[in-house]
Design a protein around this motif. Structure first.
Motif, PDB file in Angstrom:
ATOM      1  N   ALA A  92       0.780  -1.236   0.000  1.00  0.00           N
ATOM      2  CA  ALA A  92       0.000   0.000   0.000  1.00  0.00           C
ATOM      3  C   ALA A  92       0.809   1.282   0.000  1.00  0.00           C
ATOM      4  O   ALA A  92       0.242   2.358  -0.231  1.00  0.00           O
ATOM      5  N   MET A  93       2.109   1.249   0.263  1.00  0.00           N
ATOM      6  CA  MET A  93       2.859   2.471   0.535  1.00  0.00           C
ATOM      7  C   MET A  93       2.780   3.480  -0.610  1.00  0.00           C
ATOM      8  O   MET A  93       2.467   4.662  -0.387  1.00  0.00           O
ATOM      9  N   GLU A  94       3.081   3.077  -1.821  1.00  0.00           N
ATOM     10  CA  GLU A  94       3.128   4.044  -2.922  1.00  0.00           C
ATOM     11  C   GLU A  94       1.745   4.612  -3.224  1.00  0.00           C
ATOM     12  O   GLU A  94       1.606   5.811  -3.498  1.00  0.00           O
ATOM     13  N   ARG A  95       0.730   3.763  -3.176  1.00  0.00           N
ATOM     14  CA  ARG A  95      -0.638   4.241  -3.396  1.00  0.00           C
ATOM     15  C   ARG A  95      -1.048   5.222  -2.297  1.00  0.00           C
ATOM     16  O   ARG A  95      -1.650   6.269  -2.577  1.00  0.00           O
ATOM     17  N   ALA A  96      -0.694   4.906  -1.061  1.00  0.00           N
ATOM     18  CA  ALA A  96      -1.025   5.789   0.066  1.00  0.00           C
ATOM     19  C   ALA A  96      -0.349   7.144  -0.087  1.00  0.00           C
ATOM     20  O   ALA A  96      -0.971   8.198   0.101  1.00  0.00           O
ATOM     21  N   LEU A  97       0.927   7.143  -0.434  1.00  0.00           N
ATOM     22  CA  LEU A  97       1.659   8.400  -0.619  1.00  0.00           C
ATOM     23  C   LEU A  97       1.051   9.236  -1.736  1.00  0.00           C
ATOM     24  O   LEU A  97       0.912  10.469  -1.607  1.00  0.00           O
ATOM     25  N   SER A  98       0.700   8.596  -2.833  1.00  0.00           N
ATOM     26  CA  SER A  98       0.123   9.309  -3.960  1.00  0.00           C
ATOM     27  C   SER A  98      -1.176  10.004  -3.568  1.00  0.00           C
ATOM     28  O   SER A  98      -1.407  11.179  -3.921  1.00  0.00           O
ATOM     29  N   LEU A  99      -2.037   9.306  -2.844  1.00  0.00           N
ATOM     30  CA  LEU A  99      -3.306   9.894  -2.432  1.00  0.00           C
ATOM     31  C   LEU A  99      -3.091  11.037  -1.442  1.00  0.00           C
ATOM     32  O   LEU A  99      -3.740  12.095  -1.543  1.00  0.00           O
ATOM     33  N   GLU A 107       6.228   4.818   9.198  1.00  0.00           N
ATOM     34  CA  GLU A 107       6.965   4.756   7.932  1.00  0.00           C
ATOM     35  C   GLU A 107       6.340   5.679   6.890  1.00  0.00           C
ATOM     36  O   GLU A 107       7.050   6.355   6.136  1.00  0.00           O
ATOM     37  N   LEU A 108       5.023   5.726   6.851  1.00  0.00           N
ATOM     38  CA  LEU A 108       4.316   6.568   5.888  1.00  0.00           C
ATOM     39  C   LEU A 108       4.611   8.049   6.146  1.00  0.00           C
ATOM     40  O   LEU A 108       4.874   8.814   5.204  1.00  0.00           O
ATOM     41  N   ILE A 109       4.585   8.460   7.407  1.00  0.00           N
ATOM     42  CA  ILE A 109       4.852   9.862   7.753  1.00  0.00           C
ATOM     43  C   ILE A 109       6.288  10.228   7.391  1.00  0.00           C
ATOM     44  O   ILE A 109       6.558  11.308   6.854  1.00  0.00           O
ATOM     45  N   ALA A 110       7.221   9.331   7.672  1.00  0.00           N
ATOM     46  CA  ALA A 110       8.622   9.595   7.333  1.00  0.00           C
ATOM     47  C   ALA A 110       8.796   9.763   5.827  1.00  0.00           C
ATOM     48  O   ALA A 110       9.522  10.656   5.371  1.00  0.00           O
ATOM     49  N   ARG A 111       8.114   8.932   5.038  1.00  0.00           N
ATOM     50  CA  ARG A 111       8.196   9.045   3.577  1.00  0.00           C
ATOM     51  C   ARG A 111       7.540  10.341   3.091  1.00  0.00           C
ATOM     52  O   ARG A 111       8.057  11.008   2.186  1.00  0.00           O
TER      53      ARG A 111
END
Length: 320
Positions: free
Chosen positions: A10-17, A125-129
């Protein structure tokens, strides 16, 4: 309907949104959060819209590390000590805001303080990215039972958001403990996933109780509510009621309950906290008009469990 993706996918999709100003549901160690960029006013507004949340009710800003947190708020030695002891984890600190910290005013509801937490796992991890804090209240309609599984999020908010990140059942099952620190004094604004006595042991000071007005999330009198009414400290079960049990000793008439869930057969408060919201949802689906709740000890995590139950049982028109 929202797409559901496992954490490993999910990481890349989450970041994109998130970069596009959307809101998504993510797993944390406490409950699932409805996350949006805390610096983006449109994203924060979408959180309130999706939840139907009153805009006088502030949000927690979630950070990736202590350096990010220090850019958002002024830390004194005591707040730093607590952050180093309990972060990442289920502790939220309410601290004086730094000016020009980039946080949108909707997050703090006009207060001069900000609520900060550092989550474990995918959220951190998501917040750091992303490189920016995430505003992330619980991923459920305002005032309703908090979601501890991706399926519960999708059933409630699936028509309103684009992505639910599935991390399985949340391990703590209760929202974070919220502590306000001012002038070297600690005030418990909301009991939660860390027992007050554990915080006091690290701080070397007692937590004061009681606070006027809405100073942090989760302080509305009516909150975490199922469709069914709630009857607490039940010693006897009426015909047609569902039963939320605890321990091995049953309330009188328990055999007549239309549905039963036991938070912990062994009387373990940590297990009970993990099961609380999921079992409330299961009993609510039974069709019973009332959920009777057996007494639960108030020590340790029992303080937070009883807090959630009291808010679930409160008249639905109480807001402060």
């Amino acid at each position: 309907m929202a797409e559901i993706l496992a954490v490993g996918e999910a990481m890349e999709r989450a970041l994109s949104l998130l970069e596009g100003g959307d809101v998504i549901a993510i797993p944390t160690e406490t409950v699932y959060g409805l996350a949006g960029d805390a610096t983006n006013g449109a994203a924060v507004a979408r959180i309130f819209e999706a939840k139907g949340r009153p805009r006088f009710n502030p949000l927690i800003a979630h950070v990736a590390d202590l350096a990010m947190a220090n850019r958002m708020a002024a830390f004194d030695p005591l707040s730093t000590k607590l952050a180093e002891a309990f972060w990442p984890g289920p502790l939220t600190l309410v601290l004086p805001q730094r000016t020009e910290n980039g946080i949108h005013p909707l997050v703090t509801a006009g207060l001069d303080t900000i609520a900060l937490r550092m989550p474990r796992g995918f959220g951190g991890e998501l917040i750091a990215r992303l490189g920016r804090p995430l505003a992330a209240p619980s991923a459920n309609s305002s005032g309703r039972i908090s979601a501890t599984t991706a399926e519960a999020v999708a059933a409630d908010l699936g028509e309103k958001i684009k992505l639910v990140v599935d991390g399985g059942a949340t391990p703590v099952g209760l929202e974070s403990t919220i502590v306000k620190i001012a002038d070297g004094k600690l005030r418990l604004l909301r009991p939660g996933g860390i027992a007050a006595r554990d915080i006091e042991a690290v701080a070397g000071a007692k937590l004061m109780r009681g606070a006027a007005g809405i100073q942090a999330p989760g302080m509305l009198a009516s909150h975490y509510a199922p469709d069914a009414s709630m009857r607490l400290n039940a010693g006897k079960i009426a015909s047609g009621e569902a039963l939320l049990a605890f321990g091995r000793k049953r309330a009188e008439g328990w055999q007549d309950a239309v549905a039963l869930r036991n938070l912990s057969e062994a009387g373990d408060l940590r297990e009970a906290a993990t099961n609380l919201f999921a079992y409330m949802q299961a009993l609510d689906r039974s069709g019973a008009a009332t959920i009777a709740v057996e007494p639960i000890p108030a020590d340790g995590l029992g303080e937070a469990i009883n807090d959630r139950l009291a808010r679930a049982a409160a008249p639905r028109d109480q807001i402060d």
